[in-house]
Design a protein around this motif. Structure first.
Motif, PDB file in Angstrom:
ATOM      1  N   ALA A  32     -44.716 -20.936   3.088  1.00  0.00           N
ATOM      2  CA  ALA A  32     -44.327 -21.200   4.473  1.00  0.00           C
ATOM      3  C   ALA A  32     -43.147 -22.160   4.532  1.00  0.00           C
ATOM      4  N   SER A  33     -43.127 -23.141   3.617  1.00  0.00           N
ATOM      5  CA  SER A  33     -42.023 -24.113   3.631  1.00  0.00           C
ATOM      6  C   SER A  33     -40.705 -23.462   3.229  1.00  0.00           C
ATOM      7  N   ALA A  34     -40.749 -22.548   2.245  1.00  0.00           N
ATOM      8  CA  ALA A  34     -39.526 -21.853   1.816  1.00  0.00           C
ATOM      9  C   ALA A  34     -39.008 -20.959   2.944  1.00  0.00           C
ATOM     10  N   THR A  35     -39.926 -20.296   3.643  1.00  0.00           N
ATOM     11  CA  THR A  35     -39.518 -19.429   4.757  1.00  0.00           C
ATOM     12  C   THR A  35     -38.962 -20.264   5.906  1.00  0.00           C
ATOM     13  N   SER A  36     -39.536 -21.441   6.127  1.00  0.00           N
ATOM     14  CA  SER A  36     -39.025 -22.327   7.176  1.00  0.00           C
ATOM     15  C   SER A  36     -37.602 -22.779   6.852  1.00  0.00           C
ATOM     16  N   ARG A  37     -37.354 -23.061   5.569  1.00  0.00           N
ATOM     17  CA  ARG A  37     -35.993 -23.460   5.172  1.00  0.00           C
ATOM     18  C   ARG A  37     -35.021 -22.286   5.354  1.00  0.00           C
ATOM     19  N   THR A  38     -35.478 -21.073   5.076  1.00  0.00           N
ATOM     20  CA  THR A  38     -34.636 -19.891   5.277  1.00  0.00           C
ATOM     21  C   THR A  38     -34.288 -19.728   6.748  1.00  0.00           C
ATOM     22  N   THR A  40     -34.058 -22.089   8.890  1.00  0.00           N
ATOM     23  CA  THR A  40     -33.077 -23.141   9.201  1.00  0.00           C
ATOM     24  C   THR A  40     -31.671 -22.696   8.798  1.00  0.00           C
ATOM     25  N   ARG A  41     -31.541 -22.083   7.643  1.00  0.00           N
ATOM     26  CA  ARG A  41     -30.240 -21.589   7.192  1.00  0.00           C
ATOM     27  C   ARG A  41     -29.717 -20.503   8.118  1.00  0.00           C
ATOM     28  N   LEU A  42     -30.611 -19.623   8.561  1.00  0.00           N
ATOM     29  CA  LEU A  42     -30.193 -18.556   9.476  1.00  0.00           C
ATOM     30  C   LEU A  42     -29.712 -19.123  10.808  1.00  0.00           C
ATOM     31  N   ARG A  43     -30.379 -20.164  11.268  1.00  0.00           N
ATOM     32  CA  ARG A  43     -29.969 -20.800  12.523  1.00  0.00           C
ATOM     33  C   ARG A  43     -28.581 -21.425  12.394  1.00  0.00           C
ATOM     34  N   LEU A  44     -28.315 -22.037  11.216  1.00  0.00           N
ATOM     35  CA  LEU A  44     -27.002 -22.653  11.000  1.00  0.00           C
ATOM     36  C   LEU A  44     -25.908 -21.594  10.932  1.00  0.00           C
ATOM     37  N   ILE A  45     -26.193 -20.462  10.256  1.00  0.00           N
ATOM     38  CA  ILE A  45     -25.191 -19.408  10.089  1.00  0.00           C
ATOM     39  C   ILE A  45     -24.887 -18.706  11.408  1.00  0.00           C
ATOM     40  N   THR A  46     -25.947 -18.391  12.179  1.00  0.00           N
ATOM     41  CA  THR A  46     -25.758 -17.635  13.426  1.00  0.00           C
ATOM     42  C   THR A  46     -25.399 -18.529  14.610  1.00  0.00           C
ATOM     43  N   GLY A  47     -25.722 -19.807  14.482  1.00  0.00           N
ATOM     44  CA  GLY A  47     -25.487 -20.715  15.615  1.00  0.00           C
ATOM     45  C   GLY A  47     -26.457 -20.491  16.762  1.00  0.00           C
ATOM     46  N   ASP A  48     -27.628 -19.904  16.427  1.00  0.00           N
ATOM     47  CA  ASP A  48     -28.635 -19.592  17.462  1.00  0.00           C
ATOM     48  C   ASP A  48     -30.006 -19.968  16.922  1.00  0.00           C
ATOM     49  N   PRO A  49     -30.918 -20.465  17.769  1.00  0.00           N
ATOM     50  CA  PRO A  49     -32.265 -20.843  17.302  1.00  0.00           C
ATOM     51  C   PRO A  49     -33.085 -19.661  16.782  1.00  0.00           C
ATOM     52  N   LEU A  50     -32.826 -18.469  17.297  1.00  0.00           N
ATOM     53  CA  LEU A  50     -33.487 -17.245  16.874  1.00  0.00           C
ATOM     54  C   LEU A  50     -34.957 -17.179  17.277  1.00  0.00           C
ATOM     55  N   LEU A  51     -35.755 -18.105  16.785  1.00  0.00           N
ATOM     56  CA  LEU A  51     -37.174 -18.196  17.129  1.00  0.00           C
ATOM     57  C   LEU A  51     -37.444 -19.564  17.747  1.00  0.00           C
ATOM     58  N   VAL A  52     -38.086 -19.569  18.909  1.00  0.00           N
ATOM     59  CA  VAL A  52     -38.426 -20.839  19.574  1.00  0.00           C
ATOM     60  C   VAL A  52     -39.902 -20.812  19.949  1.00  0.00           C
ATOM     61  N   ARG A  53     -40.498 -22.015  19.986  1.00  0.00           N
ATOM     62  CA  ARG A  53     -41.914 -22.104  20.287  1.00  0.00           C
ATOM     63  C   ARG A  53     -42.151 -21.917  21.778  1.00  0.00           C
ATOM     64  N   ALA A  54     -43.221 -21.140  22.075  1.00  0.00           N
ATOM     65  CA  ALA A  54     -43.670 -20.952  23.462  1.00  0.00           C
ATOM     66  C   ALA A  54     -45.184 -21.085  23.447  1.00  0.00           C
ATOM     67  N   GLY A  55     -45.678 -22.303  23.659  1.00  0.00           N
ATOM     68  CA  GLY A  55     -47.112 -22.566  23.568  1.00  0.00           C
ATOM     69  C   GLY A  55     -47.553 -22.496  22.122  1.00  0.00           C
ATOM     70  N   ARG A  56     -48.531 -21.646  21.818  1.00  0.00           N
ATOM     71  CA  ARG A  56     -49.067 -21.534  20.466  1.00  0.00           C
ATOM     72  C   ARG A  56     -48.305 -20.501  19.617  1.00  0.00           C
ATOM     73  N   LYS A  57     -47.380 -19.785  20.192  1.00  0.00           N
ATOM     74  CA  LYS A  57     -46.656 -18.758  19.452  1.00  0.00           C
ATOM     75  C   LYS A  57     -45.158 -18.989  19.543  1.00  0.00           C
TER      76      LYS A  57
END
Length: 309
Positions: A32-38, A40-57
């Motif tokens: 899970a930690s490696a995927t979380s770092r990935t 983060t890299r995708l967010r930096l490259i695209t300049g977009d959050p991509l996935l954001v928290r909405a309650g529990r999901k």
């Protein structure tokens, strides 16, 4: 130009599909930690959050939603390129023109059977036979020729090769020649007559002459012609002895009452000739080309089953 890590594309596709770091980690076989770092890299490259928290999901951002289908298709295209799926051939509907470069003797001996064989199995396939003007791999490299058949010479190290059969030189004379009906001919008898040989360069000597020289004898070569079929035709209509590969006589009813030619072994031993087919490695896994190679090999083997040499 900085090229992005293409592995990120696969990770992005899974993250957008799972909408969960934990779920994506499981699919990717990562922690899970490696995927979380990935992510983060995708967010930096695209300049977009991509996935954001909405309650529990987590939910996709508008940008992530807009690229989800493109990402899926891009990953599929990459996999198709890197892992080609070789489909079974439908010979009945296969439309293709194969260019084969071979000398006249091979074409005259094997082409009729090969063409009939193809017409039955793949009626929409066309064969284009081209003459061997020079022995060079360039035509194979440039895609001008699909298959070359002959003796290996001056071919590049990358060219793929498979031996089709082994051949050897024999002597041929017309019926009624003084050597007609002779099964064994001595060196002296052989050299009493003039000879016709095939040579594209017009040379008046070859391997036979080297062997004769070792026995301190020579033969008189009256003429050279550009091809073995031409040498046979001259021998058929003269007293000259022709030197040809034995395979060129497969379609001749040799040494019989219906034949106009008589063949006999040379009085000297020359090296066997290896006849091979050659192709470029880019066609190694092409299913249609694999089938072509199999058919050429089969036709040659079938024709040689009852050979006299």
């Amino acid at each position: 130009m900085t090229i992005p890590d293409m592995n990120l594309l696969t990770a992005l596709d899974v993250l957008l599909a799972e909408k969960s770091v934990a779920g994506a980690a499981y699919q990717l076989g990562l922690s899970a930690s490696a995927t979380s770092r990935t992510l983060t890299r995708l967010r930096l490259i695209t300049g977009d959050p991509l996935l954001v928290r909405a309650g529990r999901k987590m939910v996709l951002t508008p940008y992530a939603e807009s690229i989800q289908e493109r990402t899926r298709l891009a990953v599929r295209d990459v996999l198709d390129i890197l892992q080609p799926n070789i489909q079974p051939l439908d010979l009945a509907s296969l439309e293709r023109t194969f260019t084969i470069r071979a000398n006249e003797g091979f074409v005259e001996t094997f082409a009729p059977t090969l063409i009939n064989h193809f017409a039955k199995q793949a009626p929409r396939v066309r064969l284009r036979f081209m003459p061997k003007q020079q022995k060079s791999p360039e035509a194979l490299r440039e895609g001008k020729v699909d298959l070359e058949i002959g003796v290996i010479k001056n071919m590049g190290p990358e060219i793929r090769v498979k031996a089709l059969f082994y051949d050897r030189f024999v002597s041929v004379v017309r019926k009624g020649h003084p050597l007609d009906q002779c099964k064994v001919v001595s060196t002296q008898e052989y050299c009493q007559f003039s000879h016709i040989i095939a040579s594209r360069s017009g040379d008046f000597s070859g391997p036979v002459d080297e062997e004769l020289k070792a026995q301190y004898v020579t033969r008189h070569i009256a003429a050279t012609v550009p091809s073995f079929p031409a040498a046979l035709e001259v021998a058929r209509n003269s007293d000259l002895i022709a030197l040809v590969p034995a395979s060129f006589l497969l379609n001749e009813p040799l040494n019989s009452d219906s034949s106009s030619l008589w063949a006999f072994e040379l009085p000297v031993r020359t090296k066997d000739i290896t006849i091979s087919m050659m192709w470029h490695p880019r066609l190694q896994l092409d299913s249609a080309h694999i089938w072509l190679r199999e058919q050429v090999d089969k036709v040659c083997q079938d024709a040689l089953k009852n050979r006299w040499f």
